[in-house]
Design a protein around this motif. Structure first.
Motif, PDB file in Angstrom:
ATOM      1  N   THR A 149      -4.582   0.603   9.743  1.00  0.00           N
ATOM      2  CA  THR A 149      -5.023   1.748   9.534  1.00  0.00           C
ATOM      3  C   THR A 149      -5.794   1.545   7.834  1.00  0.00           C
ATOM      4  OG1 THR A 149      -3.035   2.188   8.555  1.00  0.00           O
ATOM      5  CG2 THR A 149      -3.121   2.863  10.472  1.00  0.00           C
ATOM      6  N   HIS A 150      -5.488   0.592   6.951  1.00  0.00           N
ATOM      7  CA  HIS A 150      -6.047  -0.311   6.096  1.00  0.00           C
ATOM      8  C   HIS A 150      -5.324  -1.605   5.898  1.00  0.00           C
ATOM      9  CE1 HIS A 150      -1.865   1.409   4.666  1.00  0.00           C
ATOM     10  NE2 HIS A 150      -2.081   1.296   3.180  1.00  0.00           N
ATOM     11  N   HIS A 151      -5.796  -2.318   4.972  1.00  0.00           N
ATOM     12  CA  HIS A 151      -6.025  -3.440   4.142  1.00  0.00           C
ATOM     13  C   HIS A 151      -4.815  -3.920   3.961  1.00  0.00           C
ATOM     14  CE1 HIS A 151      -6.995  -3.522   0.006  1.00  0.00           C
ATOM     15  NE2 HIS A 151      -8.115  -2.568   0.369  1.00  0.00           N
ATOM     16  N   HIS A 152      -4.246  -3.255   2.647  1.00  0.00           N
ATOM     17  CA  HIS A 152      -3.262  -3.160   1.741  1.00  0.00           C
ATOM     18  C   HIS A 152      -1.793  -4.196   3.191  1.00  0.00           C
ATOM     19  CE1 HIS A 152      -3.680   0.591  -0.426  1.00  0.00           C
ATOM     20  NE2 HIS A 152      -4.291  -0.961  -0.970  1.00  0.00           N
ATOM     21  N   HIS A 153      -1.358  -5.230   1.930  1.00  0.00           N
ATOM     22  CA  HIS A 153      -0.453  -6.595   2.537  1.00  0.00           C
ATOM     23  C   HIS A 153       0.550  -5.890   3.307  1.00  0.00           C
ATOM     24  CE1 HIS A 153       1.074 -10.105   3.504  1.00  0.00           C
ATOM     25  NE2 HIS A 153       2.437  -9.694   2.964  1.00  0.00           N
ATOM     26  N   ASP A 154       1.290  -4.724   2.828  1.00  0.00           N
ATOM     27  CA  ASP A 154       2.494  -4.103   3.661  1.00  0.00           C
ATOM     28  C   ASP A 154       2.138  -3.334   4.743  1.00  0.00           C
ATOM     29  OD1 ASP A 154       1.105  -1.848   2.107  1.00  0.00           O
ATOM     30  OD2 ASP A 154       3.112  -0.991   2.122  1.00  0.00           O
ATOM     31  N   HIS A 155       0.847  -3.524   5.209  1.00  0.00           N
ATOM     32  CA  HIS A 155       0.873  -2.890   6.516  1.00  0.00           C
ATOM     33  C   HIS A 155       0.185  -3.933   7.129  1.00  0.00           C
ATOM     34  CE1 HIS A 155       0.679   2.141   6.205  1.00  0.00           C
ATOM     35  NE2 HIS A 155       1.062   1.067   4.416  1.00  0.00           N
ATOM     36  N   VAL A 156      -0.309  -5.169   7.025  1.00  0.00           N
ATOM     37  CA  VAL A 156      -0.379  -5.832   7.775  1.00  0.00           C
ATOM     38  C   VAL A 156      -0.229  -7.206   7.600  1.00  0.00           C
ATOM     39  CG1 VAL A 156      -3.779  -5.045   7.348  1.00  0.00           C
ATOM     40  CG2 VAL A 156      -2.604  -6.590   5.518  1.00  0.00           C
ATOM     41  N   GLY A 157       1.072  -7.405   6.797  1.00  0.00           N
ATOM     42  CA  GLY A 157       1.860  -8.597   6.933  1.00  0.00           C
ATOM     43  C   GLY A 157       2.340  -9.609   7.755  1.00  0.00           C
ATOM     44  N   GLY A 158       2.539  -8.607   8.720  1.00  0.00           N
ATOM     45  CA  GLY A 158       2.688  -9.718  10.296  1.00  0.00           C
ATOM     46  C   GLY A 158       1.488  -9.595  11.457  1.00  0.00           C
ATOM     47  N   LEU A 194       2.327 -11.971  15.070  1.00  0.00           N
ATOM     48  CA  LEU A 194       2.239 -11.007  16.117  1.00  0.00           C
ATOM     49  C   LEU A 194       1.083 -11.774  16.952  1.00  0.00           C
ATOM     50  CD1 LEU A 194       3.191  -7.895  14.420  1.00  0.00           C
ATOM     51  CD2 LEU A 194       4.647  -9.658  16.005  1.00  0.00           C
ATOM     52  N   LYS A 195      -0.629 -11.933  16.474  1.00  0.00           N
ATOM     53  CA  LYS A 195      -1.725 -11.849  17.389  1.00  0.00           C
ATOM     54  C   LYS A 195      -1.692 -13.173  17.865  1.00  0.00           C
ATOM     55  CE  LYS A 195      -6.588 -12.317  16.805  1.00  0.00           C
ATOM     56  NZ  LYS A 195      -6.850 -11.248  18.552  1.00  0.00           N
ATOM     57  N   SER A 196      -0.956 -14.552  16.817  1.00  0.00           N
ATOM     58  CA  SER A 196      -0.910 -16.385  17.650  1.00  0.00           C
ATOM     59  C   SER A 196       0.275 -15.797  19.204  1.00  0.00           C
ATOM     60  CB  SER A 196      -0.226 -16.651  16.325  1.00  0.00           C
ATOM     61  OG  SER A 196       0.397 -18.377  16.366  1.00  0.00           O
ATOM     62  N   ASN A 230       8.742   0.840   4.741  1.00  0.00           N
ATOM     63  CA  ASN A 230       7.978   0.631   5.704  1.00  0.00           C
ATOM     64  C   ASN A 230       8.752   1.675   6.741  1.00  0.00           C
ATOM     65  OD1 ASN A 230       5.670  -0.811   3.485  1.00  0.00           O
ATOM     66  ND2 ASN A 230       4.798   0.040   5.292  1.00  0.00           N
ATOM     67  N   PHE A 231       7.154   2.231   7.537  1.00  0.00           N
ATOM     68  CA  PHE A 231       7.812   2.297   8.427  1.00  0.00           C
ATOM     69  C   PHE A 231       7.214   1.701   9.716  1.00  0.00           C
ATOM     70  CE2 PHE A 231       9.409   7.312   7.461  1.00  0.00           C
ATOM     71  CZ  PHE A 231      10.427   7.092   7.954  1.00  0.00           C
ATOM     72  N   GLY A 232       7.868   1.507  11.101  1.00  0.00           N
ATOM     73  CA  GLY A 232       7.040   0.375  11.763  1.00  0.00           C
ATOM     74  C   GLY A 232       7.043   1.846  13.481  1.00  0.00           C
ATOM     75  N   VAL A 233       6.099   1.339  13.783  1.00  0.00           N
ATOM     76  CA  VAL A 233       6.025   2.220  15.221  1.00  0.00           C
ATOM     77  C   VAL A 233       5.619   1.497  16.034  1.00  0.00           C
ATOM     78  CG1 VAL A 233       4.945   4.485  16.037  1.00  0.00           C
ATOM     79  CG2 VAL A 233       5.481   3.964  13.104  1.00  0.00           C
ATOM     80  N   LEU A 234       5.937   1.494  17.600  1.00  0.00           N
ATOM     81  CA  LEU A 234       5.500   1.337  18.239  1.00  0.00           C
ATOM     82  C   LEU A 234       4.938   2.449  18.950  1.00  0.00           C
ATOM     83  CD1 LEU A 234       7.852  -1.596  19.321  1.00  0.00           C
ATOM     84  CD2 LEU A 234       5.769  -1.848  18.102  1.00  0.00           C
ATOM     85  N   ASP A 260      -0.177  -0.360  12.818  1.00  0.00           N
ATOM     86  CA  ASP A 260      -0.199  -1.882  11.402  1.00  0.00           C
ATOM     87  C   ASP A 260       1.319  -2.467  11.712  1.00  0.00           C
ATOM     88  OD1 ASP A 260      -1.839  -0.419   9.713  1.00  0.00           O
ATOM     89  OD2 ASP A 260      -0.511   0.937   9.017  1.00  0.00           O
ATOM     90  N   ALA A 261       1.376  -3.734  10.759  1.00  0.00           N
ATOM     91  CA  ALA A 261       2.290  -5.050  11.538  1.00  0.00           C
ATOM     92  C   ALA A 261       2.900  -4.927   9.830  1.00  0.00           C
ATOM     93  CB  ALA A 261       1.729  -5.926  12.094  1.00  0.00           C
ATOM     94  N   PRO A 262       3.499  -4.202   9.296  1.00  0.00           N
ATOM     95  CA  PRO A 262       4.302  -4.682   8.397  1.00  0.00           C
ATOM     96  C   PRO A 262       4.747  -5.897   7.515  1.00  0.00           C
ATOM     97  CG  PRO A 262       4.978  -2.127   8.326  1.00  0.00           C
ATOM     98  CD  PRO A 262       4.403  -2.591   9.222  1.00  0.00           C
ATOM     99  N   GLU A 263       5.892  -6.809   8.115  1.00  0.00           N
ATOM    100  CA  GLU A 263       6.444  -8.048   8.429  1.00  0.00           C
ATOM    101  C   GLU A 263       6.729  -7.776  10.701  1.00  0.00           C
ATOM    102  OE1 GLU A 263       9.779  -8.020   6.691  1.00  0.00           O
ATOM    103  OE2 GLU A 263       9.948  -6.280   6.751  1.00  0.00           O
ATOM    104  N   GLU A 264       7.051  -9.184  10.698  1.00  0.00           N
ATOM    105  CA  GLU A 264       6.932  -9.751  11.786  1.00  0.00           C
ATOM    106  C   GLU A 264       8.435  -9.504  12.516  1.00  0.00           C
ATOM    107  OE1 GLU A 264       6.544 -14.067  14.732  1.00  0.00           O
ATOM    108  OE2 GLU A 264       6.796 -13.870  12.157  1.00  0.00           O
ATOM    109  N   GLY A 265       9.229 -10.065  11.553  1.00  0.00           N
ATOM    110  CA  GLY A 265      10.752  -9.812  11.993  1.00  0.00           C
ATOM    111  C   GLY A 265      10.854  -8.073  12.611  1.00  0.00           C
TER     112      GLY A 265
END
Length: 243
Positions: free
Chosen positions: A56-65, A69-71, A15-19, A32-37
């Protein structure tokens, strides 16, 4: 209005992470947020504070983090209205044609069903940016899991209509594999052949293949050359079975 700064980095296996960061306000959004670290590391590296996550969508590799992060940051979570029942922690939802502002930068929401039924892309027209996640890749497109081939073809047609100089950030580093398949579909496309060689060199040097541009994809991406849903389906099924 200050230009947005962009930080691109790897997450998970491919996955790509983008800020995106507005230096005048200090606001920072994660696409998206693939993973927190890796997202925490990127924020620390740049000295940014996370204020938003655009899903963008519900798949776990896009929302896992998202939850962690919200917390930690109390970030506002935006996402697709059609997947609100599949994504936890959403603060606001959007559908096709909706608009909002991120630190004064207009954001247009484009519904792109196909990969999932509710997939959306985020287009920032004044910044010439598109965050396409798993709809449009460099030299490829997402697998059609929930929608129909017609859905995905129509979604790609929408994105191809954006200005050629739009910079496209996508969800996965699949470009080398996409290139290998693309040249089997269009073996006489000189621009594609040249680009495939460039991609091999980029990856050998450890460089990312994102972003691409709408103009580059229109010239070299076989999925954008399909003149019907039926032809698109032929190309997509060929990629599904490509080794």
């Amino acid at each position: 209005m200050a230009d947005l700064e962009i930080e691109l980095f790897p997450c998970l296996s491919d996955n790509f992470g983008v800020l995106i960061h507005d230096p005048s306000s200090g606001q920072t959004a994660s696409i998206d947020a693939p993973e927190e670290g890796p997202i925490l590391e990127a924020l620390k590296r740049r000295g940014w504070n996370l204020t938003h996550i655009f899903i963008t969508h519900h798949h776990h590799d896009h929302v896992g983090g998202v939850e962690a992060l919200k917390s930690q940051f109390k970030a506002k979570i935006f996402g697709p209205a059609r997947e609100k029942d599949k994504i936890a922690n959403l603060d606001q939802t959007f559908d096709d044609g909706d608009t909002f502002e991120f630190s004064g930068h207009p954001v247009h929401v484009i519904s792109t069903p196909g990969h999932t039924l509710g997939h959306i892309c985020y287009h920032l027209p004044e910044d010439k940016l598109l965050f396409a996640a798993d709809t449009l890749f460099a030299l490829g497109c997402g697998r059609v899991f929930e929608g129909t081939m017609e859905d995905m073809w129509q979604s790609l047609t929408k994105l191809a209509a954006l200005p050629d100089d739009t910079q496209v950030y996508f969800g996965h580093e699949y470009t080398q594999s996409n290139a290998r398949y693309a040249v089997t579909v269009e073996p006489d496309n000189a621009a594609l052949i040249a680009r495939a060689a460039e991609i091999d060199a980029e990856r050998a040097a450890g460089r990312f293949t994102a972003p691409t541009s709408i103009g580059t994809e229109k010239e070299t991406n076989p999925f954008l050359h399909a003149d019907s849903a039926e032809r698109f389906a032929e190309i997509r099924k060929g990629k599904d079975n490509f080794k």
